[in-house]
Design a protein around this motif. Structure first.
Motif, PDB file in Angstrom:
ATOM      1  N   GLN A  55       0.664   8.302 -16.471  1.00  0.00           N
ATOM      2  CA  GLN A  55       1.944   8.051 -17.109  1.00  0.00           C
ATOM      3  C   GLN A  55       2.011   6.636 -17.685  1.00  0.00           C
ATOM      4  N   GLU A  56       3.017   6.407 -18.523  1.00  0.00           N
ATOM      5  CA  GLU A  56       3.191   5.093 -19.128  1.00  0.00           C
ATOM      6  C   GLU A  56       3.398   4.030 -18.057  1.00  0.00           C
ATOM      7  N   GLY A  57       2.955   2.822 -18.378  1.00  0.00           N
ATOM      8  CA  GLY A  57       3.117   1.705 -17.456  1.00  0.00           C
ATOM      9  C   GLY A  57       1.860   0.862 -17.392  1.00  0.00           C
ATOM     10  N   GLN A  58       1.886  -0.117 -16.505  1.00  0.00           N
ATOM     11  CA  GLN A  58       0.748  -1.004 -16.294  1.00  0.00           C
ATOM     12  C   GLN A  58       0.307  -0.857 -14.838  1.00  0.00           C
ATOM     13  N   TRP A  59      -0.994  -0.646 -14.648  1.00  0.00           N
ATOM     14  CA  TRP A  59      -1.511  -0.294 -13.329  1.00  0.00           C
ATOM     15  C   TRP A  59      -2.761  -1.106 -13.016  1.00  0.00           C
ATOM     16  N   LEU A  60      -2.917  -1.432 -11.730  1.00  0.00           N
ATOM     17  CA  LEU A  60      -4.050  -2.245 -11.301  1.00  0.00           C
ATOM     18  C   LEU A  60      -4.732  -1.613 -10.102  1.00  0.00           C
ATOM     19  N   ASN A  61      -6.055  -1.560 -10.174  1.00  0.00           N
ATOM     20  CA  ASN A  61      -6.887  -1.122  -9.051  1.00  0.00           C
ATOM     21  C   ASN A  61      -7.871  -2.246  -8.745  1.00  0.00           C
ATOM     22  N   ILE A  62      -7.981  -2.631  -7.477  1.00  0.00           N
ATOM     23  CA  ILE A  62      -8.875  -3.737  -7.112  1.00  0.00           C
ATOM     24  C   ILE A  62      -9.974  -3.265  -6.155  1.00  0.00           C
ATOM     25  N   GLU A  93       0.816  -1.213   0.000  1.00  0.00           N
ATOM     26  CA  GLU A  93       0.000   0.000   0.000  1.00  0.00           C
ATOM     27  C   GLU A  93       0.850   1.264   0.000  1.00  0.00           C
ATOM     28  N   GLU A  94       1.979   1.223   0.707  1.00  0.00           N
ATOM     29  CA  GLU A  94       2.805   2.431   0.792  1.00  0.00           C
ATOM     30  C   GLU A  94       3.456   2.777  -0.544  1.00  0.00           C
ATOM     31  N   GLU A 136      -6.272   2.612  -4.013  1.00  0.00           N
ATOM     32  CA  GLU A 136      -4.882   2.402  -4.411  1.00  0.00           C
ATOM     33  C   GLU A 136      -4.759   1.888  -5.850  1.00  0.00           C
ATOM     34  N   TRP A 137      -3.769   2.440  -6.558  1.00  0.00           N
ATOM     35  CA  TRP A 137      -3.374   1.960  -7.880  1.00  0.00           C
ATOM     36  C   TRP A 137      -1.969   1.378  -7.759  1.00  0.00           C
ATOM     37  N   TYR A 138      -1.826   0.118  -8.165  1.00  0.00           N
ATOM     38  CA  TYR A 138      -0.553  -0.574  -8.003  1.00  0.00           C
ATOM     39  C   TYR A 138       0.165  -0.700  -9.344  1.00  0.00           C
ATOM     40  N   ASP A 139       1.464  -0.460  -9.310  1.00  0.00           N
ATOM     41  CA  ASP A 139       2.311  -0.624 -10.484  1.00  0.00           C
ATOM     42  C   ASP A 139       2.576  -2.120 -10.679  1.00  0.00           C
ATOM     43  N   VAL A 140       2.090  -2.681 -11.792  1.00  0.00           N
ATOM     44  CA  VAL A 140       2.265  -4.120 -12.048  1.00  0.00           C
ATOM     45  C   VAL A 140       3.152  -4.349 -13.270  1.00  0.00           C
ATOM     46  N   SER A 141       3.973  -3.350 -13.598  1.00  0.00           N
ATOM     47  CA  SER A 141       4.820  -3.456 -14.788  1.00  0.00           C
ATOM     48  C   SER A 141       5.864  -4.559 -14.660  1.00  0.00           C
ATOM     49  N   GLU A 142       6.166  -4.982 -13.418  1.00  0.00           N
ATOM     50  CA  GLU A 142       7.132  -6.061 -13.203  1.00  0.00           C
ATOM     51  C   GLU A 142       6.440  -7.393 -12.924  1.00  0.00           C
ATOM     52  N   MET A 143       5.183  -7.509 -13.326  1.00  0.00           N
ATOM     53  CA  MET A 143       4.411  -8.739 -13.107  1.00  0.00           C
ATOM     54  C   MET A 143       3.877  -9.245 -14.442  1.00  0.00           C
TER      55      MET A 143
END
Length: 246
Positions: free
Chosen positions: A218-225, A208-209, A229-236
């Motif tokens: 911005q560019e990237g891949q993001w997930l909201n559930i 969460e932090e 909170e929006w989580y950066d999932v570009s490394e998943m």
């Protein structure tokens, strides 16, 4: 195997302490092959000696006991029929249950008029179904909202994507809306798609932090559930693949 009624008595293992321990009694009755009548009572025992602050810190309240009676649609009746058809009830001795063994007792009244009773051989599958049913009852009384997931894939090219998934546990339906370059597509997918998607999502840890509290641009891949909170999932990559292929 079609059924008339099924009653499930469940209790968490004796080794699980309060406030996490609970037990429930659920009775489900098939109504004219069209719906499922549910009577559900959940109790969280042995909380008298736990401070309110401790309960809140663990995500609980003083009044988590829950009772609900109502009907679920035919999709739920079909789910129960499928599970019952795959289930064998085995005799068991409660005295021989270990400290880490959950208590299960299922009583099944089938359409032939016979009554069967015992512990299901596929208890883990029933546990998952019961958690979905409890979520459905919470949804119907307004205690929980349908599950929502939003995935953003901003590549900086001409194929930016936004995917919104909404799953109603009460209706047992999954709706997906996809926007690719602002072109909208809508579809309904099988319930199993949600199960596989949630398994992939919760196979990852989200901090969460490290999350953003505003919708990313911005560019990237993001997930909201479903939260702020929006989580950066570009490394998943496995999660990205699952969501892009919905």
């Amino acid at each position: 195997m079609s059924f008339k009624t099924i009653q499930i008595r469940y209790q968490t293992a004796r080794s699980l302490p309060a406030p996490y321990a609970y037990f429930y009694v659920l009775t489900a009755q098939a109504i004219a092959s069209q719906s499922l009548q549910i009577d559900l009572a959940i109790t969280y025992p042995d909380r008298d000696d736990i401070d309110d602050d401790e309960l809140i810190a663990e995500g609980y309240t003083r009044d988590d006991d829950f009772k609900w009676s109502g009907r679920l649609p035919k999709t739920w009746l079909s789910a129960f029929d499928t599970f019952i058809g795959k289930t064998q009830l085995q005799e068991f001795d409660e005295e021989k249950l270990g400290e880490d063994d959950d208590y299960w007792e299922v009583e099944l009244d089938v359409s032939t008029g016979s009554i069967k009773k015992g512990r299901p051989n596929n208890a883990e599958d029933w546990q998952y179904l019961m958690q979905e049913l409890i979520q459905a009852s919470y949804e119907l009384v307004g205690r929980e909202r349908p599950f929502e997931l939003t995935y953003l894939d901003f590549s900086g090219k001409q194929n930016d994507m936004e995917l919104r998934l909404t799953a109603s546990f009460a209706e047992r339906t999954v709706q997906i809306v996809t926007f690719i370059n602002k072109r909208e597509q809508r579809k309904t997918v099988p319930w199993s798609v949600l199960q596989h998607t949630m398994a992939e999502v919760y196979n990852h840890e989200f901090e969460e932090e490290e999350a953003q509290l505003k919708r990313p641009r911005q560019e990237g891949q993001w997930l909201n559930i479903g939260s702020d909170e929006w989580y950066d999932v570009s490394e998943m990559p496995s999660l990205q693949k699952r969501l892009r292929n919905l």
